[in-house]
Scaffold this active site. Structure first.
Site, PDB file in Angstrom:
ATOM      1  N   LEU A  70      41.203  11.062 -21.257  1.00  0.00           N
ATOM      2  CA  LEU A  70      42.100  10.717 -20.379  1.00  0.00           C
ATOM      3  C   LEU A  70      41.868  11.625 -18.971  1.00  0.00           C
ATOM      4  O   LEU A  70      42.380  11.077 -18.187  1.00  0.00           O
ATOM      5  CB  LEU A  70      43.457  11.093 -21.178  1.00  0.00           C
ATOM      6  N   ILE A  98      41.028  17.468 -15.912  1.00  0.00           N
ATOM      7  CA  ILE A  98      40.929  17.338 -14.364  1.00  0.00           C
ATOM      8  C   ILE A  98      42.160  17.489 -13.953  1.00  0.00           C
ATOM      9  O   ILE A  98      42.486  17.902 -12.929  1.00  0.00           O
ATOM     10  CB  ILE A  98      40.426  15.693 -14.086  1.00  0.00           C
ATOM     11  N   ASP A 146      48.943  15.019 -33.726  1.00  0.00           N
ATOM     12  CA  ASP A 146      47.623  15.395 -34.313  1.00  0.00           C
ATOM     13  C   ASP A 146      47.967  16.477 -35.152  1.00  0.00           C
ATOM     14  O   ASP A 146      48.978  17.353 -34.823  1.00  0.00           O
ATOM     15  CB  ASP A 146      46.372  16.044 -33.531  1.00  0.00           C
ATOM     16  N   THR A 184      54.916   0.962 -21.273  1.00  0.00           N
ATOM     17  CA  THR A 184      55.518   2.241 -21.124  1.00  0.00           C
ATOM     18  C   THR A 184      55.834   2.907 -22.754  1.00  0.00           C
ATOM     19  O   THR A 184      56.172   3.999 -22.887  1.00  0.00           O
ATOM     20  CB  THR A 184      56.572   2.462 -20.440  1.00  0.00           C
ATOM     21  N   LYS A 185      55.634   1.800 -23.381  1.00  0.00           N
ATOM     22  CA  LYS A 185      55.928   2.127 -24.844  1.00  0.00           C
ATOM     23  C   LYS A 185      55.214   3.601 -25.705  1.00  0.00           C
ATOM     24  O   LYS A 185      55.750   4.367 -26.083  1.00  0.00           O
ATOM     25  CB  LYS A 185      55.945   1.001 -25.953  1.00  0.00           C
ATOM     26  N   LYS A 187      61.822   3.361 -16.024  1.00  0.00           N
ATOM     27  CA  LYS A 187      61.890   3.234 -17.862  1.00  0.00           C
ATOM     28  C   LYS A 187      61.241   4.393 -18.145  1.00  0.00           C
ATOM     29  O   LYS A 187      61.988   5.056 -19.096  1.00  0.00           O
ATOM     30  CB  LYS A 187      60.896   2.137 -18.202  1.00  0.00           C
ATOM     31  N   CYS A 215      15.770  23.965 -17.481  1.00  0.00           N
ATOM     32  CA  CYS A 215      15.662  24.528 -18.843  1.00  0.00           C
ATOM     33  C   CYS A 215      14.584  23.856 -19.637  1.00  0.00           C
ATOM     34  O   CYS A 215      13.215  24.235 -19.148  1.00  0.00           O
ATOM     35  CB  CYS A 215      16.831  24.542 -19.654  1.00  0.00           C
ATOM     36  N   GLY A 275      13.551  21.254 -19.095  1.00  0.00           N
ATOM     37  CA  GLY A 275      12.691  20.215 -17.707  1.00  0.00           C
ATOM     38  C   GLY A 275      11.832  21.282 -17.204  1.00  0.00           C
ATOM     39  O   GLY A 275      10.620  20.979 -16.874  1.00  0.00           O
ATOM     40  N   GLU A 323       8.511  23.929 -30.116  1.00  0.00           N
ATOM     41  CA  GLU A 323       9.727  23.345 -30.318  1.00  0.00           C
ATOM     42  C   GLU A 323       9.169  21.891 -30.968  1.00  0.00           C
ATOM     43  O   GLU A 323      10.116  21.469 -31.731  1.00  0.00           O
ATOM     44  CB  GLU A 323      10.775  23.413 -29.307  1.00  0.00           C
ATOM     45  N   HIS A 365      20.373  27.245 -16.065  1.00  0.00           N
ATOM     46  CA  HIS A 365      21.027  25.767 -15.726  1.00  0.00           C
ATOM     47  C   HIS A 365      21.818  26.099 -14.404  1.00  0.00           C
ATOM     48  O   HIS A 365      22.847  26.522 -14.443  1.00  0.00           O
ATOM     49  CB  HIS A 365      22.005  25.719 -16.730  1.00  0.00           C
ATOM     50  N   GLU A 411      23.072  23.954 -12.721  1.00  0.00           N
ATOM     51  CA  GLU A 411      24.294  23.081 -12.588  1.00  0.00           C
ATOM     52  C   GLU A 411      25.621  23.756 -13.095  1.00  0.00           C
ATOM     53  O   GLU A 411      26.844  23.407 -12.697  1.00  0.00           O
ATOM     54  CB  GLU A 411      24.027  21.673 -13.459  1.00  0.00           C
TER      55      GLU A 411
HETATM   56  N1  GLN Z   1      15.259  23.665 -26.517  1.00  0.00           N
HETATM   57  C1  GLN Z   1      14.695  24.416 -25.324  1.00  0.00           C
HETATM   58  C2  GLN Z   1      15.056  25.940 -25.729  1.00  0.00           C
HETATM   59  O1  GLN Z   1      15.748  26.143 -26.772  1.00  0.00           O
HETATM   60  C3  GLN Z   1      15.432  24.360 -23.994  1.00  0.00           C
HETATM   61  C4  GLN Z   1      17.059  24.459 -24.174  1.00  0.00           C
HETATM   62  C5  GLN Z   1      17.832  23.910 -22.971  1.00  0.00           C
HETATM   63  O2  GLN Z   1      17.211  23.039 -22.411  1.00  0.00           O
HETATM   64  N2  GLN Z   1      18.971  24.210 -22.677  1.00  0.00           N
HETATM   65  O3  GLN Z   1      14.562  26.820 -25.088  1.00  0.00           O
END
Ligand code: GLN
Length: 519
Positions: free
Chosen positions: A4, A8, A137, A177-178, A212, A370, A372, A394, A496, A498
């Protein structure tokens, strides 16, 4: 209900309070019995967000950090697993000697203590507690009970905000609105009367629906707040501001503002909504049907877009389909850049490697995060260094060339929970590299979550062939950023970026990548 946008809503309320000069800190409660969501896959719970202290937590904490521009900690996410573990450990130590341990008051007391402690640890004026799940819940009932007790003890300094869904029934074209009425009843039966009701829905509430809800849910009409779908989530604080939500909160909590400005924020939202430029970025992955799996990447692109007057259209590329031959690399044709995000397990890896090769050979901006980065190194090893069959262990434990291999300390790991290399670490940046130019510094702090790393034994070979390791662990020969200097933009990171991007402070690597895409 989940999805929902309570996260945010919480983050937006926090942003507004921040803009009035209050110091806020959020706490998220998740009812599941996992200690954290590090062991859940993205299908179950969306992205696993990583905090600076190494906590693997709910993605709402990512939303809080992105909005509030503060660093949170493990303690800001209370899960059922954490609180039950705490109680049971305490009981075994004899912490309740002579007593039978009960949900009320023992468990609920621990919860209120925890919430108060976070408030004082962060020296906060206001603690925002978000209760995950749905009213009714079993899983969050003891948490709501704890908050009822907290409110009883602190009448003039607590308030409840209910977030509900107001659906539109297509056959009659009317807002219903129920569900809200019944949810509020249920909450009232638990001893909680909401002070404000925030209504999520595809549209604004009709005057009738608002009346309501006010009448049946026992709140004044001005405390029924609209929260319709908006163009960007970053607009929600502005939406609340228009409805005087923060005034209601200040009144109820008996607090006064010390400043007022959402101006900077407003400017950024404007840029998100009507930017001058446009680019398309391909994101490869294996959970692309589920955008929540990559939410931080999506948001990081929005952040740097807002600062570069640019909209980023994302093209999701399912790499398992490239492997199966259901898709060709032609899907990348209209992409101005390619991101290969993190991931675990063999599935989809070869498809990602194909996408990386495409970006490298065609000189298309590339950002590998990572996994990538690890796969970019595998690709480089195979194609540029001629190391046939090179791989990460891996995917292929018996590869002839294990160019990416388990971290030494990971070989001893047996338990799965919180055992990866996790959290914020300083990265030493090499002078004169692209990474150095982007960070504008020889140190960067970024967040990690991995078990594998670039195999040191191959580093010399890679460097001879032109791969530059522009970031390393401080004082160690551990590769953390790789780049190709004769490419327009080709960067891989073992961390990461991000996770550290915020609307008001985009991550420099994302901004650099976006600028390269815009060219
Ligand atoms: N699987 C990879 C590792 O464990 C990359 C992990 C990831 O991308 N966060 O190193």
């Amino acid at each position: 209900m989940s999805g929902l946008g309570k996260g945010i809503v919480t983050a937006s309320i926090g942003k507004e309070l921040q803009s009035k000069g209050f110091k806020v800190v959020p706490v998220k409660f998740d009812g599941y019995l996992n200690v954290d969501c590090g062991t859940m896959n993205p299908y179950r719970h969306g992205e696993v967000f990583v905090l600076d202290d190494g906590a693997e937590c709910d993605m709402d904490l990512g939303a809080y950090e992105r909005f509030l521009n503060i660093d949170l900690k493990w303690d800001n996410n209370i899960t059922g697993g954490k609180i039950f573990r705490l109680i049971i450990d305490k009981e075994r130590r004899g912490g309740y000697l002579g007593y039978d341990v009960q949900i009320v008051p023992h468990l609920t007391n621990e919860i209120t203590k925890w919430v108060k402690k976070v408030g004082s640890d962060f020296d906060a004026d206001i603690v925002l507690v978000e209760v995950g799940g749905t009213v009714g819940d079993l899983e969050n009932s003891y948490f709501i009970e704890a908050m009822r007790q907290l409110a009883l003890e602190n009448k003039n300094s607590t308030m409840f905000i209910q977030v509900t869904y107001v659906p539109i029934l297509e056959t009659v074209g009317e807002q219903k609105t129920k569900p809200t009425q019944h949810a509020t009843r249920l909450l009232q039966s638990m001893g909680v009367q909401p002070d404000v009701i925030i209504c999520r829905g595809s549209e604004k509430l009709s005057a009738n629906a608002k009346k309501k809800i006010a009448l049946f849910c026992n709140v004044p009409e001005e405390a029924v707040i609209d929260d319709p779908d908006s163009e960007t989530i970053y607009e929600v604080p502005l939406l609340f501001e228009k409805q005087n939500l923060v005034e209601l909160i200040m009144q109820k909590l008996c607090i006064k503002p010390s400043k007022k400005d959402l101006k900077n924020w407003e400017g950024l939202v404007e840029k998100i909504k009507s930017p001058k430029k446009n680019v398309t970025v391909g994101i490869t992955g294996k959970y692309t049907a589920l955008k929540d799996a990559y939410v931080s990447i999506k948001e990081a692109l929005i952040h740097s877009g807002a600062h570069n007057d640019c909209r980023v259209n994302i093209k999701w590329i399912e790499t398992t389909e490239i492997e199966d031959g259901k898709q060709t690399l032609d899907v990348l044709k209209d992409c101005d850049g390619v991101i290969v995000p993190g991931g675990f397990g063999e599935r989809g890896m070869e498809g990602k490697i194909q996408c990386i090769r495409y970006a490298r050979e065609k000189n298309i901006p590339f950002l590998g995060l990572c996994l990538g980065m690890q796969l970019a190194v595998v690709e480089f090893a195979r194609d540029v260094c001629g190391l046939e069959g090179a791989n990460t262990t891996e995917s292929d434990p018996n590869t002839k060339h294990p160019v990416v291999d388990l971290l030494p300390e990971q070989r001893r790991v047996v338990y799965k929970g919180a055992t990866m290399r996790l959290g914020g670490h300083d990265v030493q940046i090499k002078e004169g590299t692209l990474a150095h130019k982007l960070y504008g510094s020889t140190k960067a702090r970024e967040r990690f979550r991995h078990r594998y790393e670039i195999n040191e034994n191959y580093v010399k070979t890679f460097e001879e062939k032109g791969l530059v390791f522009s970031g390393k662990a401080v004082g160690e020969n551990v590769m953390q950023i790789s780049e190709l200097p004769n490419h327009r933009f080709f960067i891989g990171t073992q961390f990461h970026p991000e996770f550290t991007s915020r609307l008001e402070r985009p991550n420099p690597l994302f901004s650099g990548f976006l600028k390269a895409c815009m060219k």
